[in-house]
Scaffold this active site. Sequence first.
Site, PDB file in Angstrom:
ATOM      1  N   GLU A 197      40.646 -11.145  13.708  1.00 46.91           N
ATOM      2  CA  GLU A 197      39.385 -10.565  13.865  1.00 46.91           C
ATOM      3  C   GLU A 197      39.313  -9.196  13.867  1.00 46.91           C
ATOM      4  OE1 GLU A 197      36.943 -12.596  14.370  1.00 46.91           O
ATOM      5  OE2 GLU A 197      37.836 -14.470  14.550  1.00 46.91           O
TER       6      GLU A 197
ATOM      7  N   CYS B 159      32.927  -4.182  17.378  1.00 39.60           N
ATOM      8  CA  CYS B 159      33.447  -4.431  15.986  1.00 39.60           C
ATOM      9  C   CYS B 159      32.285  -4.868  15.008  1.00 39.60           C
ATOM     10  CB  CYS B 159      34.683  -5.476  16.017  1.00 39.60           C
ATOM     11  SG  CYS B 159      34.185  -7.121  16.576  1.00 39.60           S
TER      12      CYS B 159
END
Length: 463
Positions: free
Chosen positions: A213, A247
């Site tokens: 991720e 993110c």
Amino acid sequence: MRQDLELSAFTRQRAAQAVRRQDFGLAARRAALARLGAAVRAREAQIIAALQADFGKPAAETVLTEILPVLQEISHANRHLARWMRPRRVRPALAAFGTSAQLRPEPKGVCLIIAPWNYPLNLALSPLVSCLAAGNSAIVKPSELTPATSALIADLVAEVFAPDLVTVIEGDKTVAERLLALPFDHIFFTGSPEVGRLVMAAGAKVLASVTLELGGKSPCLIGPGADLERAARWVVFGKFTNAGQTCVAPDHVFVHSAVAAPFKAALRAAIARAYPAGLASPDLADVISPRHAQRLSGLLGEALAQGARIVAGGGMRGRRIAPTVIEALTPDCGLDREEIFGPILPLIAYDDLGAVIARINARPKPLALYVFERDRALVERVIAETSSGAVGVNLTLLHSAHPNLPFGGVNGSGIGATHGEAGFRDFSHDKAVLRNRLSPAPLLFAPYGTRMRRLLGWMQRLV
């Protein structure tokens, strides 16, 4: 020696693997998840205090972005786990006529979860939920940049789980390097693309599967037909929550020239509404460390020295940076090249949508892409002509909280997916099982002769 700690934890979990395959069924997994959820609820005040100590995170933001996502993952997994674990029938095929086929999910085994600092509780425990739901054990490595939260996670896990099921190992990057040298069955990493490459290389050495991720520069596009006030509120929420250290935060905003001026005014109003006290706002988090704050200050200073202009904000005190909007960037400045990961938002005016799409496609594929527009044809064009981990239409961040949507990137922004069933599948191996009922396959066994040639001719006509 310290490295004995990592090896002994791994060896303990590996030794318990055979027993766990027999005893860690649906009821045991549900019980483990329920214990984790109860512990998180019981320690809410401690979690809030730890995140406040680590980077001044507001209590409401901690509940919204750290505690609730973990509890939702647990609730969703417990509700659907029986179905996820059930073997899935596979439709018959000519080559396997007379057989029955199924896919049976099985645990991958001993897993390593390396968590980042930006959402230190959520991004350590949410993958753990998927890992346990799939029947695995885990060693969790929290970030050393959030020591209070890391210590709390270690204490919580030790209270809830036996070490042969879940163990937390704290430490710096040398600890992570020693862990990555061990032959884990699966590695789950959340962090930067640069470190993700190292994790993938480590996994390759032991042939471990990986979930990465990562991040990148997630673009946001404001079309000429966007609802500007609504867009500004969503952009401010997406960009300045957690001080921009997300993110999937909008990294930069392409705004159509026809609406650039009113959108800037809407952004200023939305920032003033969300953070009326500016730098003193109790709802604004700090940047994680002085080093990260200095990096952001340097990027902003470089852009201003090259002619960029501040639209809103710009103030800084210690590790706290005011929500800042900037325009007129030069293409070669750091804010344009690097993932910003902080509360600085560049605006880029455009006239030609095709040029914007080409610019997005010229860069690594982002983890998220956002588009604000009422014209469905324009939205569909952006979705169809770009590639990203996810697309948010007239919203930001919210897709990352949807338990029925896989959360993950593509190429440089990630490999694999998490959340809900997608997380369960990523931590599972789909074992293929084929049972012979009345297969005519022996008719095709050697010796080959005239009959065989006739049968092959008949099969070729059918396929």
